[in-house]
Scaffold this active site. Sequence first.
Site, short mmCIF file in Angstrom:
data_model
loop_
_atom_site.label_atom_id
_atom_site.label_comp_id
_atom_site.label_asym_id
_atom_site.label_seq_id
_atom_site.Cartn_x
_atom_site.Cartn_y
_atom_site.Cartn_z
N CYS A 2 1.03 -1.17 -0.07
CA CYS A 2 0.05 0.04 0.05
C CYS A 2 0.81 1.15 -0.10
CB CYS A 2 -1.00 0.01 1.41
SG CYS A 2 -1.85 -1.23 1.59
N ARG A 27 1.29 1.56 -5.98
CA ARG A 27 1.50 0.61 -4.93
C ARG A 27 0.20 0.12 -4.42
NH1 ARG A 27 6.39 1.43 -2.35
NH2 ARG A 27 5.52 0.34 -0.60
N TRP A 78 -3.73 -1.84 -1.22
CA TRP A 78 -3.71 -2.98 -1.86
C TRP A 78 -3.99 -4.09 -1.03
CZ3 TRP A 78 -3.12 -4.01 -7.11
CH2 TRP A 78 -3.15 -5.31 -7.50
N ASN A 104 1.02 0.34 5.98
CA ASN A 104 1.55 -0.39 4.97
C ASN A 104 2.19 -1.73 5.62
OD1 ASN A 104 2.30 -1.59 2.44
ND2 ASN A 104 4.13 -0.48 2.39
N GLY A 105 1.63 -3.04 5.25
CA GLY A 105 2.23 -4.18 5.80
C GLY A 105 1.32 -5.11 6.34
N GLU A 487 9.59 -21.04 -18.72
CA GLU A 487 9.32 -19.78 -18.37
C GLU A 487 10.50 -18.77 -18.83
OE1 GLU A 487 7.01 -18.15 -17.11
OE2 GLU A 487 7.88 -16.19 -16.27
N LYS A 491 9.58 -15.50 -21.42
CA LYS A 491 10.08 -14.15 -21.03
C LYS A 491 11.04 -13.85 -22.26
CE LYS A 491 8.33 -13.31 -17.54
NZ LYS A 491 7.19 -14.14 -17.73
N GLU A 494 8.32 -12.94 -25.21
CA GLU A 494 7.54 -12.07 -24.93
C GLU A 494 8.21 -10.63 -24.86
OE1 GLU A 494 4.77 -11.60 -21.80
OE2 GLU A 494 6.37 -12.82 -20.48
N HIS A 510 14.51 -36.42 -29.83
CA HIS A 510 13.44 -37.02 -30.41
C HIS A 510 13.06 -35.94 -31.61
CE1 HIS A 510 13.29 -40.07 -27.63
NE2 HIS A 510 13.21 -39.40 -26.78
N LYS A 609 -1.72 -7.07 -20.23
CA LYS A 609 -1.38 -7.43 -18.97
C LYS A 609 -2.43 -8.61 -18.62
CE LYS A 609 0.72 -8.05 -15.34
NZ LYS A 609 2.12 -8.82 -15.15
#
Length: 614
Positions: A2, A27, A78, A104-105, A487, A491, A494, A510, A609
Amino acid sequence: MCGIIGVVGADDALELLLGGLERLEYRGYDSAGIAIQCADGALWRCRAADGTRSVAALQERCGVAPEGATTGIGHTRWATHGAPVEGNAHPQVDCAGAIAVIHNGIIENHVALAARLRAAGHTFTSGTDTEVLAHLIEEHRDRGLDLADSVTAALREVTGAFSIGVLDASTPGQIVAARRVSPLIVGRADGETYLASDIPAILERTRDLVAVEDDQVAILTAEGLVLRDLDGALVEPTVLSVDWDVETAVLGGHPDFMTKEIYEQPEAIRATLAARRSEDGRVVLDELHLTDDELASVDRVVLVGCGSSYHAALLGKHAIERWSRLRCEVDIASEFRYRGPVLDERTLVVGVSQSGETIDTLQALREARRLGAKVVAVCNVVDASMAREADAVLYTRAGPEISVASTKTVPAQVVALELLALRLAQVRSTMDDAAVAEAFAALAMLPELVAKALKGAEHVRDIAASLHGSRDYFFIGRHVGYPVALEGALKLKELSYLHAEGYPGGELKHGPIALIEPGTVVVAIVMGDELREKLLSNVAEVTSRGASVIIVHSEDDEEAASFGDWSISIPAASEFASPVLSIVPLQLLAYHLAKLRGLNVDRPRNLAKTVTVE
Ligand code: AGP
């Protein structure tokens, strides 16, 4: 994650707070609020919860400040504990509405503290962990302590992470702030003092800044700042020298959101793990809302996801099978419902999704529910569609991920799935308490290991420069190294628009090995497991056909490094941690190759996104 902000002594306090919250929106933005100290000392509070435009809604709703308002605090949220509704927006207040707190936390022991405070007669009005702080401070104020001593006494009872700002109607012209883990900056100007989660929110007002360190309490007045430790002793401030412009400051000094989020991975993992183990060693997934009996009745798990979330699910499968001894399948979400899945009420279907809105995964979960399965959402956005529609939810707490390419949410998803695996293992008694404690301790090491992996990957930029011009990439791995290979290839594709494929090392012979020729780049993820020698043989096969090879290896396996043209070492770790560590250099390789090609790493072409079309 946050954003908090505060000011003492400013005639334009309300405008400063609202403008600062705009800069802090990255945030978190699912709700926002402010509290202003009126000339008579009373607190005036205004909050709004309006999806991604909560700060704008706040500006519309709270545009006119009370007369003589020069001191106030603000927050943009958040959500981690409690839905993103106005009642859970900060500031949170005590019983009398005279003490306002922004935070925040995560207060890890908030449940026990709230129970004690309720028993003492306190009434709670929100579903947040933060509200506990307001009532704790109230309790100490009622004992006659002043605001700073009350905040200090309250924080000595708290475990977890916090950066806070506190206003008290009976302490005019003062804000008390404090910090543990979550960042807190204090700034000074002539007759004005500010606090913020980070520099961008107040940089336009001052460059005279200090960082509040862990377990320090800051007393802000128009005249200045006093800094104390939790024992009340004065401490010297840590002065910051900042030559950033405001735009750079929003990125925390990083050149783009992708870099910022790659380096936020330790914090994303730490936040996802916070408050998830009770004093008696139980794994606590309080938002999961499935009883032990319901979990114990599960006889099969199916994980579904797309893209990077699918790769995280492949890694989660390993932990679920190894720890809970449950059969676990993993499906690409867009394929799942067309294969006529055989599900029933004893199947647990888990949708893995950063956004919680990916339509392919959402539709897969809807089909799973139609077929009678129990459905869980693992997502990073509180109250996202998947979270609302699932039977239960397990949140990652990586904070907003702005860059289109997923980075920090991937390790957070893997950790969340490993926590689920441990929870299943506990209810099925396939792991004893000592084994669960050992696994949890290994998870708790992950933030530090990821930070070390980031430090060890600083030469990846040079490797990328050597490869500039290469057009074909293979990423190979075996067992838990295979999802890492997938992955890494995703990355690279994209971000740099270069063709890359992720393959199980044993599959090259193969067919795909026909593609290997001088100029092909092969990235080999060498785990220290029983498949190490076989993967190194695969490396020899491609080397002999002219490939250029990058070896990603454990720091205690220098021999593996000698098999490649370049090598990247990662900290030695378990089979459950090594994959997450191995992804880090691959993120940076993709990033640097994209930068060398002059591409926009935060907004790659053709992508979004959140993919809300099937
Ligand atoms: C990963 O870098 C991409 N942004 C993409 O593959 C993403 O992982 C996928 O679209 C799934 O998104 P979700 O996690 O929000 O469901």
